[in-house]
Design a protein around this motif. Structure first.
Motif, mmCIF file in Angstrom:
data_model
loop_
_atom_site.group_PDB
_atom_site.id
_atom_site.type_symbol
_atom_site.label_atom_id
_atom_site.label_comp_id
_atom_site.label_asym_id
_atom_site.label_seq_id
_atom_site.Cartn_x
_atom_site.Cartn_y
_atom_site.Cartn_z
ATOM 1 N N GLU A 95 -9.883 41.292 57.503
ATOM 2 C CA GLU A 95 -10.029 41.937 58.812
ATOM 3 C C GLU A 95 -10.238 40.922 59.927
ATOM 4 O OE1 GLU A 95 -12.805 45.374 60.948
ATOM 5 O OE2 GLU A 95 -12.924 45.023 58.787
ATOM 6 N N ASP A 98 -6.853 36.843 62.851
ATOM 7 C CA ASP A 98 -6.236 37.241 64.114
ATOM 8 C C ASP A 98 -4.755 36.869 64.166
ATOM 9 O OD1 ASP A 98 -7.013 34.530 64.157
ATOM 10 O OD2 ASP A 98 -6.952 34.471 66.341
ATOM 11 N N ARG A 166 0.425 37.652 66.209
ATOM 12 C CA ARG A 166 -0.904 38.239 66.275
ATOM 13 C C ARG A 166 -0.946 39.393 65.290
ATOM 14 N NH1 ARG A 166 -0.886 39.235 72.006
ATOM 15 N NH2 ARG A 166 -1.363 41.371 71.382
ATOM 16 N N LYS A 167 -2.034 39.503 64.569
ATOM 17 C CA LYS A 167 -2.093 40.503 63.505
ATOM 18 C C LYS A 167 -1.873 41.915 64.042
ATOM 19 C CE LYS A 167 -5.948 41.861 61.580
ATOM 20 N NZ LYS A 167 -7.191 41.902 60.788
ATOM 21 N N ASP A 168 -2.455 42.229 65.191
ATOM 22 C CA ASP A 168 -2.317 43.582 65.716
ATOM 23 C C ASP A 168 -0.859 43.908 66.043
ATOM 24 O OD1 ASP A 168 -2.498 41.652 67.793
ATOM 25 O OD2 ASP A 168 -3.021 43.191 69.252
ATOM 26 N N LEU A 171 1.105 44.391 62.632
ATOM 27 C CA LEU A 171 0.775 45.681 62.005
ATOM 28 C C LEU A 171 1.422 46.832 62.753
ATOM 29 C CD1 LEU A 171 -3.010 45.178 61.120
ATOM 30 C CD2 LEU A 171 -1.051 45.153 59.555
ATOM 31 N N GLU A 172 1.435 46.755 64.089
ATOM 32 C CA GLU A 172 2.072 47.808 64.884
ATOM 33 C C GLU A 172 3.580 47.825 64.654
ATOM 34 O OE1 GLU A 172 2.972 50.861 67.588
ATOM 35 O OE2 GLU A 172 1.183 50.339 66.431
#
Length: 250
Positions: A95, A98, A166-168, A171-172
């Motif tokens: 988690e 980043d 970037r991880k976000d 994932l998106e």
């Protein structure tokens, strides 16, 4: 924190050896081990996630547990397509990470400079891919094989891995691809659908993907050249040290 995900669940049909090609040896080590050690050599990388066929999970865990110098790693089962396998890998990314890098396990010759460059660019603008300028003229053709356009060669790059995001964002991109039923050829193609800029980071032509028996021979040659270069550097350093000590004693 940076986590690198390595899809390695392919069957390697073009290699025609009846086994996962990442188990083939180069300079006495499996291709997979060479690849993971390259990433473990980078100060930017904190964790490794290796995605293999379900029946290979236990074997790979045991194999990697005996490899000194590896960063902390996890091994998870893949799926029927590369994209789905990477999604399984993303599910176990810590988690606190980043930045996530995705790298073909069958690219054992990636330089640390390329790895670090992709991480840096991903932090700066959100997404980055390793790539090299195209050597050949590229033609765009229609369904009948007729040339439609010849793009300027200085604008065409051959994309490699690692690819970092970037991880976000990643994932998106995977969430939207699943929702739309979209299957991309690489991770960047998924992120580009979000209209997010992706930067090209100059890599080198040694960063080949071992796909055919000929690639295996080329990779072996590159590794030998690297080893010879390292030996020559050590010899030179030892000679200089010896000369300095001799001068000092005199």
């Amino acid at each position: 924190m940076v986590t690198a995900v390595f899809p390695a669940a392919g069957q390697g049909r073009r290699m025609n050896v009846g086994m996962n090609k990442v188990f083939l040896e180069l300079a006495g080590k499996p291709i997979l081990v060479h690849t993971l050690l390259r990433f473990s050599s980078s100060a930017e990388i904190d964790n490794l996630v290796v995605v293999v066929a379900e029946e290979e999970v236990s074997f790979i865990r045991k194999l990697l547990s005996h490899v000194p110098g590896l960063k902390p790693f996890q091994v998870v089962a893949g799926s029927t397509e590369r994209q789905y396998s990477i999604a399984n890998g993303l599910a176990v990314v810590p988690e606190e990470s980043d930045i996530v890098l995705v790298h073909d396990a069958a690219r054992p010759l990636t330089s640390v400079a390329t790895i670090d460059g992709v991480v840096k660019a991903a932090r700066e603008i959100g997404g980055a891919v390793a790539a090299v300028p195209a050597k050949s003229t590229i033609k765009l053709v229609d369904d009948n094989g007729v040339v439609v356009k010849t793009p300027p060669r200085d604008k065409v790059w051959e994309v490699q891995t690692p690819q970092g995001f970037r991880k976000d964002l990643l994932l998106e991109a995977y969430r939207k691809a699943k929702e739309d039923g979209f299957l991309g050829t690489d991770d960047s193609s998924l992120v580009e659908r979000l209209e997010v800029p992706v930067k090209v980071v100059a890599s080198d032509y040694k960063n080949i993907k071992v796909t055919t028996p000929e690639d295996l021979l080329i990779a072996e040659m590159f590794l030998k050249d690297e080893a010879d270069g390292l030996r020559n550097m050590v010899k030179s350093t030892l000679k200089k040290t010896k000369d300095r000590m001799k001068k000092h004693l005199q």
